[in-house]
Write a protein that holds these residues in place. Structure first.
Motif, short mmCIF file in Angstrom:
data_model
loop_
_atom_site.label_atom_id
_atom_site.label_comp_id
_atom_site.label_asym_id
_atom_site.label_seq_id
_atom_site.Cartn_x
_atom_site.Cartn_y
_atom_site.Cartn_z
N VAL A 55 0.83 -1.21 0.00
CA VAL A 55 0.00 0.00 0.00
C VAL A 55 0.86 1.26 0.00
N VAL A 56 1.97 1.25 0.73
CA VAL A 56 2.83 2.43 0.76
C VAL A 56 3.49 2.64 -0.60
N GLU A 57 3.97 1.58 -1.22
CA GLU A 57 4.59 1.73 -2.54
C GLU A 57 3.61 2.34 -3.54
N GLU A 58 2.39 1.85 -3.57
CA GLU A 58 1.40 2.38 -4.51
C GLU A 58 1.01 3.81 -4.16
N ALA A 59 0.93 4.12 -2.88
CA ALA A 59 0.60 5.48 -2.44
C ALA A 59 1.70 6.47 -2.84
N VAL A 60 2.95 6.06 -2.70
CA VAL A 60 4.07 6.92 -3.08
C VAL A 60 4.08 7.11 -4.60
N LYS A 61 3.84 6.05 -5.35
CA LYS A 61 3.77 6.17 -6.81
C LYS A 61 2.67 7.16 -7.22
N ALA A 62 1.51 7.06 -6.59
CA ALA A 62 0.40 7.97 -6.91
C ALA A 62 0.75 9.41 -6.55
N THR A 63 1.44 9.58 -5.43
CA THR A 63 1.86 10.92 -5.01
C THR A 63 2.78 11.52 -6.06
N ARG A 64 3.72 10.74 -6.54
CA ARG A 64 4.64 11.20 -7.59
C ARG A 64 3.86 11.55 -8.86
N LYS A 83 14.41 2.95 2.85
CA LYS A 83 14.81 1.79 2.04
C LYS A 83 14.58 2.03 0.55
N HIS A 84 13.99 3.16 0.21
CA HIS A 84 13.67 3.47 -1.18
C HIS A 84 14.11 4.90 -1.52
N PRO A 85 15.43 5.11 -1.57
CA PRO A 85 15.94 6.47 -1.81
C PRO A 85 15.59 7.02 -3.18
N GLU A 86 15.07 6.20 -4.06
CA GLU A 86 14.66 6.70 -5.38
C GLU A 86 13.52 7.71 -5.28
N HIS A 87 12.92 7.83 -4.09
CA HIS A 87 11.84 8.79 -3.90
C HIS A 87 12.29 10.02 -3.11
N ASP A 88 13.59 10.14 -2.87
CA ASP A 88 14.10 11.30 -2.12
C ASP A 88 13.76 12.62 -2.80
N ASP A 89 13.65 12.59 -4.12
CA ASP A 89 13.39 13.83 -4.85
C ASP A 89 11.99 14.40 -4.60
N ILE A 90 11.07 13.60 -4.10
CA ILE A 90 9.73 14.13 -3.80
C ILE A 90 9.45 14.15 -2.31
N THR A 91 10.43 13.77 -1.50
CA THR A 91 10.26 13.70 -0.05
C THR A 91 10.85 14.92 0.61
N SER A 92 10.12 15.47 1.58
CA SER A 92 10.64 16.61 2.33
C SER A 92 10.33 16.44 3.81
N PRO A 93 11.06 17.16 4.65
CA PRO A 93 10.82 17.05 6.10
C PRO A 93 9.42 17.54 6.47
N VAL A 94 8.91 16.99 7.54
CA VAL A 94 7.61 17.39 8.07
C VAL A 94 7.73 18.81 8.65
N THR A 95 6.75 19.63 8.35
CA THR A 95 6.73 21.01 8.83
C THR A 95 5.60 21.20 9.84
#
Length: 104
Positions: A55-64, A83-95
């Motif tokens: 579910v997390v993999e599909e959710a991250v794909k949809a977010t991208r 474990k999936h640094p390929e998504h670092d480009d769309i990930t940001s710290p919580v504000t």
């Protein structure tokens, strides 16, 4: 595990199903071009069978695909992202605004 993932609303979440049963979900809130994942839950009958990762993999794909930035409050999503640094480009710290959006 044979599973499918769908996006649901009220509340906003991605659900993973196995057969006719909901195996779990990853809940989120969208605000200001950001998707904040704050809770992932898997049913006891499905623990250890992989539905959380599915579910997390599909959710991250949809977010991208939707062009949103991802912020992970949920400990499981945070761990999955390490474990999936390929998504670092769309990930940001919580504000603070992310946390406020969850409580809104």
């Amino acid at each position: 595990m044979s599973a499918s993932v769908s996006r649901e609303s009220n509340p906003d979440r991605f659900e993973v199903t196995s057969g006719d049963a909901v195996a779990g979900f990853a809940q989120f809130v969208d605000h200001d071009g950001r998707r904040v994942f704050f809770h992932t839950e898997i049913g006891e009958d499905f623990g250890g069978q992989g539905p959380a990762g599915i579910v997390v993999e599909e959710a991250v794909k949809a977010t991208r695909e939707e062009g949103l930035t991802l912020a992970a409050v949920c400990p499981y999503v945070k761990k999955w992202l390490t474990k999936h640094p390929e998504h670092d480009d769309i990930t940001s710290p919580v504000t603070p605004a992310d946390l406020a959006a969850i409580n809104a």
